[in-house]
Design an enzyme around this catalytic site. Sequence first.
Site, PDB file in Angstrom:
ATOM      1  N   ASP A   1       0.863  -1.175   0.000  1.00 44.09           N
ATOM      2  CA  ASP A   1       0.000   0.000   0.000  1.00 44.09           C
ATOM      3  C   ASP A   1       0.906   1.235   0.000  1.00 44.09           C
ATOM      4  OD1 ASP A   1      -2.508   1.399   0.215  1.00 44.09           O
ATOM      5  OD2 ASP A   1      -1.995   1.785   2.304  1.00 44.09           O
TER       6      ASP A   1
ATOM      7  N   ASP B   1      -0.244   5.152   0.794  1.00 42.08           N
ATOM      8  CA  ASP B   1      -0.516   6.104   1.871  1.00 42.08           C
ATOM      9  C   ASP B   1      -0.431   5.415   3.224  1.00 42.08           C
ATOM     10  OD1 ASP B   1      -1.029   8.456   0.360  1.00 42.08           O
ATOM     11  OD2 ASP B   1      -2.979   7.646  -0.217  1.00 42.08           O
TER      12      ASP B   1
ATOM     13  N   ASP C   1      -1.278  -0.619   6.129  1.00 50.37           N
ATOM     14  CA  ASP C   1      -1.486   0.022   7.434  1.00 50.37           C
ATOM     15  C   ASP C   1      -2.943  -0.003   7.856  1.00 50.37           C
ATOM     16  OD1 ASP C   1      -2.142   2.007   5.366  1.00 50.37           O
ATOM     17  OD2 ASP C   1      -2.351   3.409   7.046  1.00 50.37           O
TER      18      ASP C   1
END
Length: 343
Positions: free
Chosen positions: A27, A29, A226
């Site tokens: 991922d 961001d 995250d």
Amino acid sequence: MSQTVRTRPEGSGGQVLREAYDTALLDLDGVVYAGGEAIVHAVDSLAVARDAGMHLAYVTNNALRTPDTVAGHLTELGIPTEAGEVITSAQAVSRLVAEALPEGSRVLVVGGEGLRVALRERGLVPVESADDDPAAVVQGYGGPEIAWGRFAEACYAIARGLPWFASNTDLTVPTARGIAPGNGAAVEVVRLATGAEPKVAGKPLPPMHRETVLRTGARRPLVVGDRLDTDIEGAFNGDVDSLLVLTGVTDGARLLAAVPEHRPTYVDADLRGLLAPQPEVTPEGDGFRCGGWTAVAGPKELTLDGDGGPMDGLRALCAAAWTAGGQEACSLDAGKALARLGL
């Protein structure tokens, strides 16, 4: 961790992740960058993993930017990246649309350039108005300046019975100034106005995982993210292992209360977790031990004894909490234990 919904590859106990998996599906961001700037340790960690032979692919639910733009940004940050190493939800949803419509079909776009480029790559024709004879509506993140009238165009077309597709339904998106409304919030506007339900492509749903595997050819992928409800759940739905890093939206308390489909195979502070051996969590008495820490799930709270690194303590706590099971794990007080770890 041994007490998760995933099992490690046989013989990989204590193995370095960059050696156990051939491809990291990262991922962006909250994992690689935040507010456009590289997260601490990200550039160096990814360079070491890449030089050791691990393939890196960047998987994002953000449909606004094109793969070329994302690759250029990563390269500027010091992470050399080709456009083909970037997989977006715009690509995943465009494949869904192309499978449903004939080539050359017009598609009403509510979103940004990344979505338009992905549709054209599939032989579809982006249009801007419900009066342009579209055969479907596709909605993706259009950035903070998207006009309210774009949602109205989508509603007009959907009210005529046209199929509606969405790149993803993330309610929020991280920005340099904080958390802002994401595409999921915009999708809710159209949903409330029309009563319709879109077909969604992005994480955590299978179309995004399929798109990623098709484009990367990964045989032993490791999802790195995250967010529990997109990255980790997406790995769960794709039946692959996952690494949660604590550089984004998930903190220790959220992780301990995670439902089974949100429980990662591994957890670490940041992307250095790709490079170091991941320690085992083993049963010990009424609890679980990792490194110098032992965690026990009592009737009302999680307790932690011992000493050592905070990540080892968190891994032990996860095993104890998740073994407690279901809603009971969510109700356990972990405040004191997390405070001991500085988390």
